[in-house]
Design a protein around this motif. Structure first.
Motif, PDB file in Angstrom:
ATOM      1  N   GLY A  33      10.401 -33.516 -20.667  1.00 50.68           N
ATOM      2  CA  GLY A  33      10.309 -32.174 -20.120  1.00 50.68           C
ATOM      3  C   GLY A  33      11.547 -31.321 -20.222  1.00 50.68           C
ATOM      4  N   GLN A  39       8.743 -27.478 -28.493  1.00 55.50           N
ATOM      5  CA  GLN A  39       7.950 -28.675 -28.759  1.00 55.50           C
ATOM      6  C   GLN A  39       7.540 -28.805 -30.225  1.00 55.50           C
ATOM      7  N   SER A  54       5.619 -31.525 -19.558  1.00 51.56           N
ATOM      8  CA  SER A  54       6.297 -30.294 -19.166  1.00 51.56           C
ATOM      9  C   SER A  54       7.297 -30.558 -18.042  1.00 51.56           C
ATOM     10  N   ASP A  58       9.409 -25.290 -18.177  1.00 49.82           N
ATOM     11  CA  ASP A  58       8.460 -25.113 -19.279  1.00 49.82           C
ATOM     12  C   ASP A  58       7.307 -24.229 -18.833  1.00 49.82           C
ATOM     13  N   LEU A  63       1.701 -27.871 -22.136  1.00 52.79           N
ATOM     14  CA  LEU A  63       2.104 -29.276 -22.012  1.00 52.79           C
ATOM     15  C   LEU A  63       1.589 -29.844 -20.695  1.00 52.79           C
ATOM     16  N   LYS A  65       1.522 -32.002 -17.203  1.00 52.37           N
ATOM     17  CA  LYS A  65       2.543 -32.336 -16.198  1.00 52.37           C
ATOM     18  C   LYS A  65       2.907 -33.811 -16.245  1.00 52.37           C
TER      19      LYS A  65
END
Length: 159
Positions: A33, A39, A54, A58, A63, A65
């Motif tokens: 993250g 990414q 993430s 972010d 993305l 969690k």
């Protein structure tokens, strides 16, 4: 199997390039993250499968969690860690990982590298490649190796 574990690059990807150049190829790259939109760059640079979750910085993109993955015989939780208040203490993350049957929980957020096995769960934090906060403030990452018998070794490395 060689796995590169990184976190908190905060869109400053030149240190990732240095690590990839220095360490050679990997079978998997895990980013925990705070990629801040890079990414695609990370996925293209890695030249291997990439898992990214993430972080608290972010805001763009989709993305996840958290991710649950399997590495060999090990069940692994990937999270940035901020939702588990790891900056105060990683005990909530350890408790959650144990309750959910994980062998390993990988997290970032603190910008300090740490490997700690306790209570049947190994917590792994690679620190930060961009903004290290530990004594000496050297950018850090972890190389995880899984041998033929599925034994794991971890090595905290510094640029």
């Amino acid at each position: 199997m060689r796995i590169l574990i990184i976190s908190d690059t905060h869109r400053k990807d030149q240190n990732l390039d240095l690590v990839l150049q220095k360490e050679g190829s990997f079978d998997l790259l895990i980013h925990l993250g705070d990629v801040e939109g890079s990414q695609n760059y990370i996925q293209m640079s890695a030249k291997c499968p990439v898992e990214i979750v993430s972080g608290n910085n972010d805001f763009l993109g989709d993305l996840p969690k958290e991710k649950e993955i399997t590495i060999g015989k090990y069940k692994v939780l990937l999270t940035h860690g901020h939702d588990y208040y790891v900056s105060l203490d990683p005990k909530l993350l350890r408790r959650e990982a144990k309750a959910r049957g994980f062998d390993i929980a990988m997290y970032g957020h603190t910008h300090r590298p740490k490997i700690d096995t306790h209570g049947g769960v190994t917590l792994v934090n690679p620190g930060s490649l961009s903004y290290p906060r530990q004594e000496g403030r050297k950018p850090s990452y972890i190389i995880m190796t899984l041998d033929e018998e599925e034994n794991i070794t971890y090595e905290i490395k510094y640029l």
